[in-house]
Write a protein that holds these residues in place. Structure first.
Motif, PDB file in Angstrom:
ATOM      1  N   ALA A 287      23.732 -25.552 -31.573  1.00 16.95           N
ATOM      2  CA  ALA A 287      24.871 -24.773 -32.063  1.00 16.95           C
ATOM      3  C   ALA A 287      25.072 -25.002 -33.550  1.00 16.95           C
ATOM      4  O   ALA A 287      25.312 -24.060 -34.318  1.00 16.95           O
ATOM      5  N   HIS A 288      24.965 -26.252 -33.967  1.00 21.73           N
ATOM      6  CA  HIS A 288      25.129 -26.617 -35.374  1.00 21.73           C
ATOM      7  C   HIS A 288      24.107 -25.854 -36.232  1.00 21.73           C
ATOM      8  O   HIS A 288      24.447 -25.274 -37.257  1.00 21.73           O
ATOM      9  N   ALA A 289      22.850 -25.846 -35.774  1.00 23.75           N
ATOM     10  CA  ALA A 289      21.798 -25.161 -36.519  1.00 23.75           C
ATOM     11  C   ALA A 289      21.997 -23.649 -36.513  1.00 23.75           C
ATOM     12  O   ALA A 289      21.851 -22.985 -37.550  1.00 23.75           O
ATOM     13  N   TRP A 290      22.323 -23.090 -35.353  1.00 22.02           N
ATOM     14  CA  TRP A 290      22.488 -21.640 -35.239  1.00 22.02           C
ATOM     15  C   TRP A 290      23.582 -21.112 -36.158  1.00 22.02           C
ATOM     16  O   TRP A 290      23.453 -20.018 -36.710  1.00 22.02           O
ATOM     17  N   VAL A 291      24.682 -21.846 -36.326  1.00 21.14           N
ATOM     18  CA  VAL A 291      25.777 -21.341 -37.166  1.00 21.14           C
ATOM     19  C   VAL A 291      25.633 -21.754 -38.623  1.00 21.14           C
ATOM     20  O   VAL A 291      26.432 -21.348 -39.457  1.00 21.14           O
ATOM     21  N   GLY A 292      24.621 -22.551 -38.947  1.00 19.95           N
ATOM     22  CA  GLY A 292      24.328 -22.873 -40.336  1.00 19.95           C
ATOM     23  C   GLY A 292      25.214 -23.916 -40.975  1.00 19.95           C
ATOM     24  O   GLY A 292      25.463 -23.861 -42.173  1.00 19.95           O
ATOM     25  N   LEU A 293      25.679 -24.873 -40.165  1.00 18.51           N
ATOM     26  CA  LEU A 293      26.459 -25.970 -40.733  1.00 18.51           C
ATOM     27  C   LEU A 293      25.541 -26.906 -41.516  1.00 18.51           C
ATOM     28  O   LEU A 293      24.337 -26.951 -41.289  1.00 18.51           O
ATOM     29  N   GLY A 294      26.137 -27.682 -42.414  1.00 22.22           N
ATOM     30  CA  GLY A 294      25.372 -28.584 -43.270  1.00 22.22           C
ATOM     31  C   GLY A 294      25.085 -29.927 -42.622  1.00 22.22           C
ATOM     32  O   GLY A 294      24.893 -30.039 -41.419  1.00 22.22           O
ATOM     33  N   ARG A 295      25.088 -30.933 -43.433  1.00 20.09           N
ATOM     34  CA  ARG A 295      24.722 -32.304 -43.078  1.00 20.09           C
ATOM     35  C   ARG A 295      25.551 -32.841 -41.915  1.00 20.09           C
ATOM     36  O   ARG A 295      26.704 -32.477 -41.723  1.00 20.09           O
ATOM     37  N   ILE A 296      24.941 -33.756 -41.158  1.00 23.30           N
ATOM     38  CA  ILE A 296      25.591 -34.459 -40.046  1.00 23.30           C
ATOM     39  C   ILE A 296      25.488 -35.958 -40.314  1.00 23.30           C
ATOM     40  O   ILE A 296      24.428 -36.452 -40.707  1.00 23.30           O
ATOM     41  N   VAL A 297      26.588 -36.671 -40.099  1.00 26.33           N
ATOM     42  CA  VAL A 297      26.581 -38.136 -40.153  1.00 26.33           C
ATOM     43  C   VAL A 297      27.112 -38.625 -38.809  1.00 26.33           C
ATOM     44  O   VAL A 297      28.216 -38.250 -38.410  1.00 26.33           O
ATOM     45  N   TYR A 298      26.327 -39.428 -38.111  1.00 25.65           N
ATOM     46  CA  TYR A 298      26.732 -39.906 -36.788  1.00 25.65           C
ATOM     47  C   TYR A 298      26.859 -41.424 -36.762  1.00 25.65           C
ATOM     48  O   TYR A 298      26.110 -42.138 -37.410  1.00 25.65           O
ATOM     49  N   ALA A 299      27.845 -41.887 -35.979  1.00 28.93           N
ATOM     50  CA  ALA A 299      28.126 -43.322 -35.883  1.00 28.93           C
ATOM     51  C   ALA A 299      27.058 -44.059 -35.096  1.00 28.93           C
ATOM     52  O   ALA A 299      26.612 -45.130 -35.502  1.00 28.93           O
TER      53      ALA A 299
END
Length: 164
Positions: free
Chosen positions: A98-110
């Motif tokens: 979903a993140h890729a399909w809508v074109g969101l930027g960087r992800i930081v995960y704990a």
């Protein structure tokens, strides 16, 4: 703090991740799984946040998916690309897609999917119903940084508490 050479986790990133941990704690307190996420714009302003809501019977109510849906309704494609999503756990395949399909930027995960999978195995807990793939295996064009050492033990305790 120690991170791999390709990761660029700043003090601001850690602060946003700490908010995700607070949201994960709220989720556990509400009877949900310990996940929380925050969407931040290029200026560092928090635009949207949510916590896991699967306890109501819909197993797709992940905060990362809620962020993607919110972003499509409220941000231009250029604005979406300039965001950072902070999250208490590495995106599952559904949320990474979903993140890729809508074109969101960087992800930081704990914490990483591999860490969570290891903990669940250690506790003889049931595995997730989908493969614990890294974000960039599902969506190779995404930039994903993590885990964030400062919060790993807290997240492990929250996952353990959620199993009880």
């Amino acid at each position: 703090m120690t991170y791999a050479a390709d990761m660029a986790i700043s003090d601001d990133d850690v602060d946003h991740v700490r908010r995700c941990v607070e949201l994960a704690r709220e989720a556990v307190d509400a009877g949900d799984e310990p996940f929380g996420s925050v969407l931040v714009d290029a200026a560092g302003r928090r635009l949207f946040e949510d916590r896991n809501r699967v306890g109501g019977g819909d197993p797709t109510r992940h905060p990362e998916l809620a962020i993607a849906l919110w972003a499509v309704e409220n941000l231009t494609p250029d604005d979406r690309a300039d965001t950072t999503t902070y999250t208490s756990g590495e995106h599952c395949p559904m949320c990474a897609a979903a993140h890729a399909w809508v074109g969101l930027g960087r992800i930081v995960y704990a914490v990483s999917a591999a860490q969570l999978t290891g903990w669940l195995r250690e506790w003889d807990a049931p595995a997730a119903p989908v493969a614990p793939l890294p974000i960039t295996t599902v969506a190779p064009g995404l930039v994903a940084d993590g885990p964030v050492d400062e919060v790993v033990e807290t997240m492990k305790a929250l996952h353990r508490a959620a199993l009880r």
